[in-house]
Design a protein around this motif. Structure first.
Motif, PDB file in Angstrom:
ATOM      1  N   TRP A   1       7.910  42.045  32.193  1.00  0.00           N
ATOM      2  CA  TRP A   1       7.116  40.949  32.747  1.00  0.00           C
ATOM      3  C   TRP A   1       6.875  39.910  31.647  1.00  0.00           C
ATOM      4  CZ3 TRP A   1       3.075  41.326  37.054  1.00  0.00           C
ATOM      5  CH2 TRP A   1       3.558  42.112  38.105  1.00  0.00           C
ATOM      6  N   PRO A   2       6.406  38.732  31.991  1.00  0.00           N
ATOM      7  CA  PRO A   2       6.140  37.713  30.962  1.00  0.00           C
ATOM      8  C   PRO A   2       5.265  38.270  29.835  1.00  0.00           C
ATOM      9  CG  PRO A   2       5.887  36.767  33.144  1.00  0.00           C
ATOM     10  CD  PRO A   2       6.066  38.240  33.347  1.00  0.00           C
ATOM     11  N   ASN A   3       5.696  38.040  28.603  1.00  0.00           N
ATOM     12  CA  ASN A   3       4.958  38.419  27.393  1.00  0.00           C
ATOM     13  C   ASN A   3       4.921  39.918  27.131  1.00  0.00           C
ATOM     14  OD1 ASN A   3       4.318  35.656  27.218  1.00  0.00           O
ATOM     15  ND2 ASN A   3       2.370  35.951  28.302  1.00  0.00           N
ATOM     16  N   GLU A   4       5.594  40.712  27.930  1.00  0.00           N
ATOM     17  CA  GLU A   4       5.558  42.164  27.731  1.00  0.00           C
ATOM     18  C   GLU A   4       6.307  42.542  26.451  1.00  0.00           C
ATOM     19  OE1 GLU A   4       7.767  45.876  29.822  1.00  0.00           O
ATOM     20  OE2 GLU A   4       6.522  44.671  31.172  1.00  0.00           O
ATOM     21  N   PRO A   5       5.660  43.246  25.530  1.00  0.00           N
ATOM     22  CA  PRO A   5       6.343  43.678  24.314  1.00  0.00           C
ATOM     23  C   PRO A   5       7.530  44.587  24.631  1.00  0.00           C
ATOM     24  CG  PRO A   5       3.970  43.828  24.029  1.00  0.00           C
ATOM     25  CD  PRO A   5       4.220  43.560  25.497  1.00  0.00           C
ATOM     26  N   PRO A   6       8.527  44.612  23.755  1.00  0.00           N
ATOM     27  CA  PRO A   6       9.765  45.334  24.058  1.00  0.00           C
ATOM     28  C   PRO A   6       9.670  46.851  24.016  1.00  0.00           C
ATOM     29  CG  PRO A   6       9.878  44.371  21.871  1.00  0.00           C
ATOM     30  CD  PRO A   6       8.626  43.848  22.507  1.00  0.00           C
ATOM     31  N   ARG A   7       8.606  47.387  23.428  1.00  0.00           N
ATOM     32  CA  ARG A   7       8.476  48.839  23.324  1.00  0.00           C
ATOM     33  C   ARG A   7       7.121  49.290  23.866  1.00  0.00           C
ATOM     34  NH1 ARG A   7      11.219  47.080  18.938  1.00  0.00           N
ATOM     35  NH2 ARG A   7      13.224  48.081  18.483  1.00  0.00           N
ATOM     36  N   VAL A   8       7.092  50.521  24.368  1.00  0.00           N
ATOM     37  CA  VAL A   8       5.876  51.067  24.963  1.00  0.00           C
ATOM     38  C   VAL A   8       4.720  51.041  23.977  1.00  0.00           C
ATOM     39  CG1 VAL A   8       4.816  53.165  25.886  1.00  0.00           C
ATOM     40  CG2 VAL A   8       7.085  52.488  26.669  1.00  0.00           C
ATOM     41  N   ALA A   9       4.962  51.514  22.762  1.00  0.00           N
ATOM     42  CA  ALA A   9       3.885  51.585  21.767  1.00  0.00           C
ATOM     43  C   ALA A   9       3.319  50.195  21.475  1.00  0.00           C
ATOM     44  CB  ALA A   9       4.403  52.228  20.485  1.00  0.00           C
ATOM     45  N   GLU A  10       4.176  49.199  21.397  1.00  0.00           N
ATOM     46  CA  GLU A  10       3.716  47.838  21.130  1.00  0.00           C
ATOM     47  C   GLU A  10       2.905  47.294  22.301  1.00  0.00           C
ATOM     48  OE1 GLU A  10       7.222  45.616  20.311  1.00  0.00           O
ATOM     49  OE2 GLU A  10       7.749  46.817  18.561  1.00  0.00           O
ATOM     50  N   ALA A  11       3.334  47.610  23.533  1.00  0.00           N
ATOM     51  CA  ALA A  11       2.605  47.156  24.720  1.00  0.00           C
ATOM     52  C   ALA A  11       1.216  47.785  24.770  1.00  0.00           C
ATOM     53  CB  ALA A  11       3.394  47.492  25.979  1.00  0.00           C
ATOM     54  N   ARG A  12       1.108  49.052  24.392  1.00  0.00           N
ATOM     55  CA  ARG A  12      -0.193  49.716  24.382  1.00  0.00           C
ATOM     56  C   ARG A  12      -1.113  49.143  23.306  1.00  0.00           C
ATOM     57  NH1 ARG A  12       2.201  55.897  24.910  1.00  0.00           N
ATOM     58  NH2 ARG A  12       2.620  55.818  27.169  1.00  0.00           N
ATOM     59  N   ALA A  13      -0.526  48.719  22.205  1.00  0.00           N
ATOM     60  CA  ALA A  13      -1.318  48.190  21.095  1.00  0.00           C
ATOM     61  C   ALA A  13      -1.725  46.736  21.308  1.00  0.00           C
ATOM     62  CB  ALA A  13      -0.528  48.316  19.793  1.00  0.00           C
ATOM     63  N   ASN A  14      -1.100  46.061  22.278  1.00  0.00           N
ATOM     64  CA  ASN A  14      -1.345  44.636  22.476  1.00  0.00           C
ATOM     65  C   ASN A  14      -1.534  44.309  23.960  1.00  0.00           C
ATOM     66  OD1 ASN A  14      -1.567  41.905  21.827  1.00  0.00           O
ATOM     67  ND2 ASN A  14       0.649  41.564  21.884  1.00  0.00           N
ATOM     68  N   PRO A  15      -2.549  44.892  24.596  1.00  0.00           N
ATOM     69  CA  PRO A  15      -2.731  44.695  26.045  1.00  0.00           C
ATOM     70  C   PRO A  15      -3.008  43.251  26.429  1.00  0.00           C
ATOM     71  CG  PRO A  15      -4.646  45.782  25.103  1.00  0.00           C
ATOM     72  CD  PRO A  15      -3.589  45.770  24.036  1.00  0.00           C
ATOM     73  N   GLU A  16      -3.644  42.501  25.534  1.00  0.00           N
ATOM     74  CA  GLU A  16      -3.995  41.120  25.873  1.00  0.00           C
ATOM     75  C   GLU A  16      -2.770  40.235  26.075  1.00  0.00           C
ATOM     76  OE1 GLU A  16      -4.151  41.590  21.374  1.00  0.00           O
ATOM     77  OE2 GLU A  16      -4.817  42.716  23.132  1.00  0.00           O
TER      78      GLU A  16
END
Length: 266
Positions: free
Chosen positions: A40-55
């Protein structure tokens, strides 16, 4: 796979990362397609990064996500097949209704405008986001227990917990609020042009044990297409829950989708 292989655009829903499509990517590539699964827009490329950057994904709504995937689909070409799960299924329907793509598969698609059933199981599944109005502009995470109810209820607790740890990420709550209010908003972003003819064929898929998008909701979605002359079909998978694209039975679903695409000349 050749340079002329037909593109397939996979679109995930809330609370799963784009990489949850990885097994599907491999299977579709082996079948001769050219699959991609962007986030989705702005979604980090890795799961761990997405969890660390929810905003990063907070306040992304249906229209923003649809515009994002429309741009990708158009870059891939008119022959692109759209395959979405949950809110990704709603986006696939929405784009197909706007003339984007050659055909679509919507798996346990989120509720579009005009669909009236609202089972208690669905309300409970959406409560982690909808239970607090302040979540409208936030990204929300599920707990292990919430994932178990909404996604993993039809698999073992052990498998559900493994899927939770592997694929889940915080997701914007805004699409849930938009879908919940769709029937009370004139120009809802959850509206889909279900009357469009001609358009590419559409396959709706439901898991009969799904809590997040119960089978009755998908069957009601099918009825919304009654005024379209285009191919619109429903396939039900008995005893499957919302995790059907990622749990150990995913390959059965993928093979059924491939078979359907072949039957439609896609």
């Amino acid at each position: 796979m050749t340079d002329s292989a037909r593109p397939v655009l996979f679109i995930h829903g809330l609370w799963l990362h784009a990489t949850s499509w990885d097994p599907w990517i491999e299977r579709f590539r082996a079948a001769g397609y050219a699959p991609v699964a962007p986030g989705w827009p702005n979604e980090p490329p890795r799961v761990a990064e997405a969890r660390a950057n929810p905003e990063a994904v907070a306040d992304i709504g249906i229209d923003e996500a649809a515009a994002h995937y429309e741009e990708i689909a158009n870059s891939l070409g008119d022959e692109t097949i759209l395959i979405g799960h949950s809110f990704g299924g709603l986006l696939a329907e929405k784009l197909l209704g706007e003339g984007v793509g050659a055909g679509a598969v919507a798996i346990d698609p989120a509720q579009i405008k005009g669909v009236l059933p609202l089972p208690l199981a669905q309300l409970r599944s959406g409560f982690p986001a909808l239970g607090n109005p302040a979540n409208l502009h936030r990204a929300v995470s599920l707990t292990e227990a919430q994932f178990r109810y909404g996604f993993g209820n039809a698999v073992s607790e052990e498998e559900s917990n493994e899927l939770y740890e592997r694929w889940t990420i915080p997701s914007p709550a805004r699409p849930l609020f938009q879908a919940a209010a769709a029937n009370f908003v004139m120009h809802s972003p959850a509206a889909v042009d279900t009357k469009r003819s001609p358009r590419g064929p559409l396959l709706l898929i439901s898991g009969t044990a799904d809590h997040t998008v119960p089978d009755v909701v998908t069957r009601s979605t099918l009825k919304q297409y009654r005024d379209s002359m285009a191919v619109t079909e429903l396939k039900q998978f008995e005893g499957r829950g919302h995790s059907l694209t990622i749990d150990k039975g995913w390959s059965e679903l993928a093979e059924a989708v491939l078979e359907w695409l072949k039957s439609q000349g896609l």
